[in-house]
Write a protein that holds these residues in place. Structure first.
Motif, PDB file in Angstrom:
ATOM      1  N   SER A 222     -18.235  20.067  10.846  1.00 28.17           N
ATOM      2  CA  SER A 222     -17.578  21.374  10.850  1.00 28.17           C
ATOM      3  C   SER A 222     -16.253  21.263  10.122  1.00 28.17           C
ATOM      4  N   MET A 223     -15.733  22.396   9.668  1.00 26.84           N
ATOM      5  CA  MET A 223     -14.420  22.389   9.027  1.00 26.84           C
ATOM      6  C   MET A 223     -13.344  21.971  10.026  1.00 26.84           C
ATOM      7  N   TYR A 224     -13.438  22.477  11.250  1.00 23.56           N
ATOM      8  CA  TYR A 224     -12.429  22.177  12.266  1.00 23.56           C
ATOM      9  C   TYR A 224     -12.352  20.673  12.514  1.00 23.56           C
ATOM     10  N   ALA A 225     -13.510  20.036  12.647  1.00 23.95           N
ATOM     11  CA  ALA A 225     -13.527  18.588  12.875  1.00 23.95           C
ATOM     12  C   ALA A 225     -12.899  17.850  11.700  1.00 23.95           C
ATOM     13  N   GLY A 226     -13.120  18.357  10.486  1.00 24.95           N
ATOM     14  CA  GLY A 226     -12.511  17.746   9.310  1.00 24.95           C
ATOM     15  C   GLY A 226     -10.999  17.829   9.344  1.00 24.95           C
ATOM     16  N   PHE A 227     -10.479  18.999   9.689  1.00 24.72           N
ATOM     17  CA  PHE A 227      -9.022  19.154   9.807  1.00 24.72           C
ATOM     18  C   PHE A 227      -8.479  18.259  10.917  1.00 24.72           C
ATOM     19  N   GLU A 228      -9.208  18.170  12.028  1.00 19.90           N
ATOM     20  CA  GLU A 228      -8.763  17.353  13.146  1.00 19.90           C
ATOM     21  C   GLU A 228      -8.654  15.885  12.741  1.00 19.90           C
ATOM     22  N   GLN A 229      -9.664  15.379  12.031  1.00 19.75           N
ATOM     23  CA  GLN A 229      -9.634  13.990  11.584  1.00 19.75           C
ATOM     24  C   GLN A 229      -8.534  13.763  10.547  1.00 19.75           C
ATOM     25  N   ALA A 230      -8.290  14.762   9.702  1.00 18.90           N
ATOM     26  CA  ALA A 230      -7.213  14.648   8.713  1.00 18.90           C
ATOM     27  C   ALA A 230      -5.861  14.581   9.397  1.00 18.90           C
ATOM     28  N   ALA A 231      -5.703  15.314  10.500  1.00 15.80           N
ATOM     29  CA  ALA A 231      -4.445  15.287  11.249  1.00 15.80           C
ATOM     30  C   ALA A 231      -4.222  13.931  11.903  1.00 15.80           C
ATOM     31  N   ILE A 232      -5.302  13.324  12.383  1.00 14.52           N
ATOM     32  CA  ILE A 232      -5.180  12.061  13.103  1.00 14.52           C
ATOM     33  C   ILE A 232      -5.040  10.873  12.149  1.00 14.52           C
ATOM     34  N   HIS A 233      -5.901  10.838  11.108  1.00 13.76           N
ATOM     35  CA  HIS A 233      -5.992   9.651  10.256  1.00 13.76           C
ATOM     36  C   HIS A 233      -5.413   9.836   8.857  1.00 13.76           C
ATOM     37  N   GLY A 234      -4.979  11.056   8.523  1.00 14.08           N
ATOM     38  CA  GLY A 234      -4.399  11.277   7.209  1.00 14.08           C
ATOM     39  C   GLY A 234      -5.425  11.206   6.098  1.00 14.08           C
ATOM     40  N   PRO A 235      -4.998  10.897   4.875  1.00 15.50           N
ATOM     41  CA  PRO A 235      -5.903  10.868   3.720  1.00 15.50           C
ATOM     42  C   PRO A 235      -7.100   9.926   3.888  1.00 15.50           C
ATOM     43  N   ASP A 236      -6.925   8.861   4.679  1.00 13.76           N
ATOM     44  CA  ASP A 236      -8.022   7.911   4.869  1.00 13.76           C
ATOM     45  C   ASP A 236      -9.260   8.584   5.446  1.00 13.76           C
ATOM     46  N   ALA A 237      -9.052   9.611   6.246  1.00 13.41           N
ATOM     47  CA  ALA A 237     -10.195  10.298   6.870  1.00 13.41           C
ATOM     48  C   ALA A 237     -11.088  10.964   5.836  1.00 13.41           C
ATOM     49  N   LEU A 238     -10.528  11.285   4.668  1.00  7.47           N
ATOM     50  CA  LEU A 238     -11.258  12.035   3.651  1.00  7.47           C
ATOM     51  C   LEU A 238     -11.702  11.160   2.482  1.00  7.47           C
ATOM     52  N   ASP A 239     -11.583   9.842   2.635  1.00  5.79           N
ATOM     53  CA  ASP A 239     -11.927   8.915   1.550  1.00  5.79           C
ATOM     54  C   ASP A 239     -13.378   9.052   1.085  1.00  5.79           C
ATOM     55  N   SER A 240     -14.264   9.315   2.015  1.00  2.00           N
ATOM     56  CA  SER A 240     -15.690   9.333   1.674  1.00  2.00           C
ATOM     57  C   SER A 240     -16.160  10.681   1.135  1.00  2.00           C
ATOM     58  N   THR A 241     -15.267  11.640   1.014  1.00  2.00           N
ATOM     59  CA  THR A 241     -15.631  12.939   0.448  1.00  2.00           C
ATOM     60  C   THR A 241     -15.414  12.936  -1.058  1.00  2.00           C
ATOM     61  N   ASP A 242     -15.893  13.984  -1.707  1.00  2.00           N
ATOM     62  CA  ASP A 242     -15.690  14.135  -3.159  1.00  2.00           C
ATOM     63  C   ASP A 242     -14.528  15.068  -3.471  1.00  2.00           C
ATOM     64  N   LEU A 243     -13.644  15.262  -2.520  1.00  2.00           N
ATOM     65  CA  LEU A 243     -12.497  16.137  -2.730  1.00  2.00           C
ATOM     66  C   LEU A 243     -11.499  15.484  -3.680  1.00  2.00           C
ATOM     67  N   SER A 244     -10.803  16.322  -4.456  1.00  2.00           N
ATOM     68  CA  SER A 244      -9.788  15.813  -5.370  1.00  2.00           C
ATOM     69  C   SER A 244      -8.561  15.367  -4.593  1.00  2.00           C
ATOM     70  N   GLU A 245      -7.699  14.616  -5.258  1.00  2.00           N
ATOM     71  CA  GLU A 245      -6.474  14.141  -4.606  1.00  2.00           C
ATOM     72  C   GLU A 245      -5.611  15.303  -4.161  1.00  2.00           C
ATOM     73  N   ASP A 246      -5.499  16.339  -4.998  1.00  2.00           N
ATOM     74  CA  ASP A 246      -4.703  17.511  -4.637  1.00  2.00           C
ATOM     75  C   ASP A 246      -5.304  18.233  -3.432  1.00  2.00           C
ATOM     76  N   GLU A 247      -6.629  18.314  -3.380  1.00  2.00           N
ATOM     77  CA  GLU A 247      -7.284  18.973  -2.248  1.00  2.00           C
ATOM     78  C   GLU A 247      -7.071  18.181  -0.961  1.00  2.00           C
ATOM     79  N   VAL A 248      -7.168  16.864  -1.052  1.00  2.76           N
ATOM     80  CA  VAL A 248      -6.925  16.016   0.110  1.00  2.76           C
ATOM     81  C   VAL A 248      -5.501  16.192   0.609  1.00  2.76           C
ATOM     82  N   ASP A 249      -4.543  16.166  -0.311  1.00  3.79           N
ATOM     83  CA  ASP A 249      -3.140  16.324   0.076  1.00  3.79           C
ATOM     84  C   ASP A 249      -2.907  17.666   0.764  1.00  3.79           C
TER      85      ASP A 249
END
Length: 266
Positions: A131-158
């Motif tokens: 879910s989107m909510y779970a993604g935001f939650e993991q980003a809040a807890i683990h920062g950029p590392d949480a999104l390493d396995s996605t295909d999002l751009s660096e700007d999108e991750v930030d």
């Protein structure tokens, strides 16, 4: 975010009662684009129903179980009675969480974010975290590392991480840093001990924060902070390192704060 496809049989969906007839209830599916379902009168509630309107009203938000989907006739058969109280509560909370995530997406990328970018980013979060909510939650807890396995751009991750850290409430967040403490004095051990006590807060750390300072390997000491949110955790980590630096500097020593561990053995 609304899905463009069709729900699956057995899925729980959130809908808004749009129309009531003697034979059943028409429900707009709030999670799906331009999708509507029918709850037959026999699926509204258990037992004999004299008047459907005794059980539901127009504009009621209801949780339904999908009984059948016929894409050729564009018909979705639903049941209200097959959803228990626990399922209903969990599904409503999940739906509310996704509404929050919708707003966070606008905060992250602006109200004028294109449908294409919104869908692409949302799709990455849903695929990776469910879910989107779970993604935001993991980003809040683990920062950029949480999104390493996605295909999002660096700007999108930030953008996602910054928004998550400002808006997502999580049970606690853990952050860790390290400080190297050295003193040239004959009683340098005491200088370092004083600096460690200062780093630990000397009893001044807020009750909701758990701060721990431990020896890793000379001259390295680890500062670990648990706090209700990322901003508080980072603030307490920085304050702890600053207290250690001030204390060791007052004794003529030096302090160096860094994020990654440098010694091999604890």
């Amino acid at each position: 975010m609304q899905y463009s496809g069709w729900p699956e049989t057995g899925e729980l969906v959130v809908g808004e009662v749009d129309e009531i007839e003697d034979f059943g209830v028409f429900v707009d599916l709030l999670e799906y684009e331009d999708k509507r379902g029918l709850v037959h009168v026999s699926e509204v509630a258990s037992g004999w129903i004299k008047n459907v309107r005794d059980h539901v009203n127009v504009d009621d938000v209801v949780v339904c179980k999908v009984l059948d989907v016929n894409t050729s006739s564009q018909q979705v058969d639903l049941s209200i009675k097959d959803v228990n109280d626990h399922q209903r509560s969990d599904k409503i909370q999940e739906w509310k969480n996704e509404q929050k995530a919708d707003k966070w997406m606008e905060l992250a990328f602006g109200e004028d974010v294109s449908d294409e970018q919104f869908a692409a980013v949302a799709g990455e979060l849903v695929e990776e975290f469910g879910s989107m909510y779970a993604g935001f939650e993991q980003a809040a807890i683990h920062g950029p590392d949480a999104l390493d396995s996605t295909d999002l751009s660096e700007d999108e991750v930030d953008a996602l991480v910054e928004t998550a850290r400002r808006n997502v409430s999580v049970p606690y967040v853990t952050v860790t840093g390290y400080v190297d403490l050295t003193s040239p004095n004959p009683d340098g051990v005491e200088d370092v001990r004083t600096a460690m006590e200062a780093a630990a807060g000397n009893g001044e750390v807020p009750d909701e924060v758990d701060l721990d300072v431990t020896y890793v390997g000379a001259p390295e000491y680890r500062i670990r902070v648990q706090a209700p949110n990322y901003d508080d955790a980072e603030s307490e980590l920085e304050a702890s390192a600053a207290r250690a630096s001030d204390a060791i500097s007052a004794a003529g020593g030096t302090a160096e704060f860094h994020r990654d561990r440098r010694t091999d053995d604890e």
